[in-house]
Design an enzyme around this catalytic site. Structure first.
Site, mmCIF file in Angstrom:
data_model
loop_
_atom_site.group_PDB
_atom_site.id
_atom_site.type_symbol
_atom_site.label_atom_id
_atom_site.label_comp_id
_atom_site.label_asym_id
_atom_site.label_seq_id
_atom_site.Cartn_x
_atom_site.Cartn_y
_atom_site.Cartn_z
ATOM 1 N N GLY A 4 1.362 -6.031 1.731
ATOM 2 C CA GLY A 4 0.799 -7.112 0.933
ATOM 3 C C GLY A 4 0.636 -8.344 1.783
ATOM 4 O O GLY A 4 0.803 -8.311 3.014
ATOM 5 N N ASP B 184 9.834 -14.850 -8.650
ATOM 6 C CA ASP B 184 8.671 -13.973 -8.563
ATOM 7 C C ASP B 184 8.937 -12.661 -9.296
ATOM 8 O O ASP B 184 8.651 -11.577 -8.792
ATOM 9 C CB ASP B 184 8.313 -13.702 -7.098
ATOM 10 C CG ASP B 184 6.884 -13.154 -6.944
ATOM 11 O OD1 ASP B 184 6.067 -13.381 -7.860
ATOM 12 O OD2 ASP B 184 6.602 -12.495 -5.932
ATOM 13 N N VAL C 117 6.211 -3.107 4.235
ATOM 14 C CA VAL C 117 7.522 -2.526 3.952
ATOM 15 C C VAL C 117 7.506 -1.070 4.421
ATOM 16 O O VAL C 117 6.563 -0.328 4.126
ATOM 17 C CB VAL C 117 7.862 -2.607 2.454
ATOM 18 C CG1 VAL C 117 9.252 -2.023 2.192
ATOM 19 C CG2 VAL C 117 7.794 -4.049 1.962
ATOM 20 N N LEU D 106 5.813 2.134 3.131
ATOM 21 C CA LEU D 106 6.027 2.117 1.682
ATOM 22 C C LEU D 106 5.035 1.218 0.962
ATOM 23 O O LEU D 106 4.863 1.320 -0.248
ATOM 24 C CB LEU D 106 7.455 1.639 1.371
ATOM 25 C CG LEU D 106 8.595 2.539 1.862
ATOM 26 C CD1 LEU D 106 9.945 1.886 1.570
ATOM 27 C CD2 LEU D 106 8.507 3.914 1.198
ATOM 28 N N GLY D 107 4.387 0.327 1.694
ATOM 29 C CA GLY D 107 3.434 -0.578 1.064
ATOM 30 C C GLY D 107 3.186 -1.792 1.933
ATOM 31 O O GLY D 107 3.888 -2.038 2.923
ATOM 32 N N MET E 290 2.502 -10.826 2.059
ATOM 33 C CA MET E 290 3.740 -11.308 2.651
ATOM 34 C C MET E 290 4.312 -10.348 3.684
ATOM 35 O O MET E 290 5.403 -10.573 4.199
ATOM 36 C CB MET E 290 4.780 -11.551 1.556
ATOM 37 C CG MET E 290 4.369 -12.612 0.531
ATOM 38 S SD MET E 290 4.067 -14.221 1.270
ATOM 39 C CE MET E 290 5.718 -14.660 1.780
ATOM 40 N N GLY E 291 3.598 -9.294 4.019
ATOM 41 C CA GLY E 291 4.072 -8.392 5.058
ATOM 42 C C GLY E 291 4.007 -6.935 4.654
ATOM 43 O O GLY E 291 3.412 -6.580 3.626
#
Length: 503
Positions: free
Chosen positions: A21, A137, A26, A18-19, A23-24
């Site tokens: 970034g 955030d 998904v 799904l994506g 931070m990890g």
């Protein structure tokens, strides 16, 4: 390392990515036992191996799991597999608001849709705040829009992965400067100061700005310039991107105020004011004066210290003034690093009034006299034109030093270790232009007749002097060795020749 489709991770079967970034990653996954799909966030091995981060992740995931709200993406489980931490959440079919802006609404969404999104997210945030939790955030990428769209589908706030308790100051946030996203983060978050729900309100307002205009609230500014603007209280104006949104600028000015105390009491209050198109009230400063009369203690010849926000002013759209051009003169490449990583140390020690604010502060400082309202109206007496003549720019004033005036109960004195770039005395006022430890300018004014004070955060150098702007009504304060002039919409409201000045 990304997970291929069809692979199994911690019992979950990966359907697709799904994506990803910093931070990890998904993934859309199938639950190992239940007939449902979840969103699985898998953190990088480097973060998973960090003991401090692991402890924070576990605590924050546990905190997020306690939230149950129709506009918050629910957290189901957490764990570790193959050396990587993971967290499973609700899967929302649709897209995030940031992607919708890029692909469907590059010039901004219709305001009604934005109001629906902001109202939903505000409700979610207030719910989390009532349970002692912050998001920290809020941004378009963390707002998920169901396939039906705003008003028809689900509006969900995602990624409470950096949530923490309001009273959590046990050292887990020693890297607070890296948490949150600078384009949306509140000034106090960028400075590593104590946070409450009003930091999330600031981020929600910054998010609303981008949803309405299609532009991030910091524009294409470099991180150094963006952070300096935020810390100095600069608020972007919607009207510069969409003239039809000018009526919302007063609301945004409150929600994105430099000081949390000047913002709305709750996120819901901000959302309601945004939907109405005008702020219902402004944070009170002093008791309001009668609208077309000079102050009780001031004579017609006394120059006003400037327009000051009143509890119930009429809200009017402003136009014609572009944002102040920000430049940190004389600061080299080393300050880029210093501003981000040393700024907290340099600025944290100031008192509650040391930070620049977006509004003027007007109070009476004398304990023997009652507070006198300071009005924004000009005197009803005819104004006498005054010719300003430069004074000696290097003279030494007997009651001043490198931080400003040593008299006037400290009202005209720079805060902390800040230094005076210029000091000025007229027959009616004293003024100090201060420069902070990181090169940010701000204006301090003190009226001699009644002890009224004003502080302005939008200041830039002009010729041999400086220009400060009172953002709520665009009044300009021109300070030079010649004296002080206050100009609004091209009309001179006050002209005070200098008695003495120094730089």
């Amino acid at each position: 390392m990304s997970l291929p489709d069809g692979s199994v991770f911690a019992g979950f079967t990966v359907v697709r990515s799904l994506g990803a970034g910093g931070m990890g990653e998904v993934y859309l996954v199938k639950h190992p036992r239940l007939p449902r799909s979840d969103a699985l966030k898998v953190l990088p091995a480097s973060l998973s191996a960090d003991a401090e981060y692991r402890r924070r992740f576990e605590r924050e995931a546990d905190a997020a799991a306690t939230l149950w709200h129709q506009h918050i993406v629910g957290v189901h489980d957490r764990g570790e597999f193959d050396g990587r931490l993971w967290i499973s959440m609700d899967y929302v079919e649709g897209s995030d608001a940031g992607n919708v802006l890029r692909t469907q609404c590059p010039g901004g969404m219709p305001r009604d849709q934005v109001f629906a999104i902001v109202t939903a997210i505000a409700d979610a945030l207030d719910y989390a705040h009532s349970r002692g939790l912050l998001h920290r955030d809020v941004k378009p990428a963390n707002i998920l829009l169901g396939a039906g769209g705003p008003g028809r589908g689900r509006v969900m706030l995602a990624d409470f992965g950096i949530a923490r308790r309001v009273d959590d100051f046990d050292g887990l946030t020693s890297t607070n400067m890296t948490l949150g996203t600078p384009s949306y983060a509140a000034p106090e978050q960028l400075l590593g100061e104590a946070l409450d729900g009003r930091a999330d309100q600031y981020a929600l307002a910054a998010t609303a700005f981008q949803l309405l205009t299609g532009q991030p609230p910091g524009g294409d500014s470099t991180p150094m310039v963006l952070i300096s603007k935020r810390v100095s209280g600069v608020v972007p104006r919607l009207a510069e991107f969409r003239s039809d949104l000018a009526d919302l600028d007063p609301v945004m000015a409150i929600a994105m105020a430099r000081r949390p105390a000047d913002r709305f009491p709750s996120c819901a209050d901000f959302a309601a004011a945004l939907a109405r198109g005008a702020a219902p009230t402004l944070p009170p400063v002093v008791a309001p004066a009668a609208p077309a009369a000079p102050t009780a203690r001031s004579s017609p010849a006394a120059a006003p210290m400037g327009p000051v926000r009143q509890p119930d002013p009429p809200v009017t759209a402003r136009s014609g003034l572009s944002p102040t051009a920000w430049a940190l003169s004389g600061i080299g490449a080393l300050l880029v690093v210093a501003l981000v990583f040393v700024g907290v140390v340099l600025l944290r020690g100031r008192d509650g009034h040391s930070g620049a604010t977006t509004s003027a502060e007007a109070t009476a400082t004398s304990a023997e006299t009652p507070e006198v309202p300071v009005t924004s109206v000009e005197s009803t007496s005819p104004e006498t034109a005054t010719s300003l003549v430069p004074t000696t720019t290097r003279m030494v004033l007997p009651d001043a030093d490198s931080r400003g005036f040593t008299t006037y109960n400290g009202a005209a004195r720079c805060a902390g270790a800040d230094e005076a770039a210029m000091i000025l005395r007229t027959a009616q006022s004293v003024v100090v232009i201060c420069r902070s430890s990181v090169g940010v300018l701000y204006y301090l004014g003190y009226r001699l007749s009644d002890g009224a004070k004003i502080r302005l955060s939008t200041v830039h150098q002009s010729g041999d002097g400086y220009v400060a702007i009172n953002d709520p009504d665009a009044a300009e304060y021109h300070v030079s060795s010649s004296g002080l002039e206050i100009v609004q919409n091209g009309k001179t409201l006050a002209s005070e020749p200098a008695v003495e000045s120094a730089r």
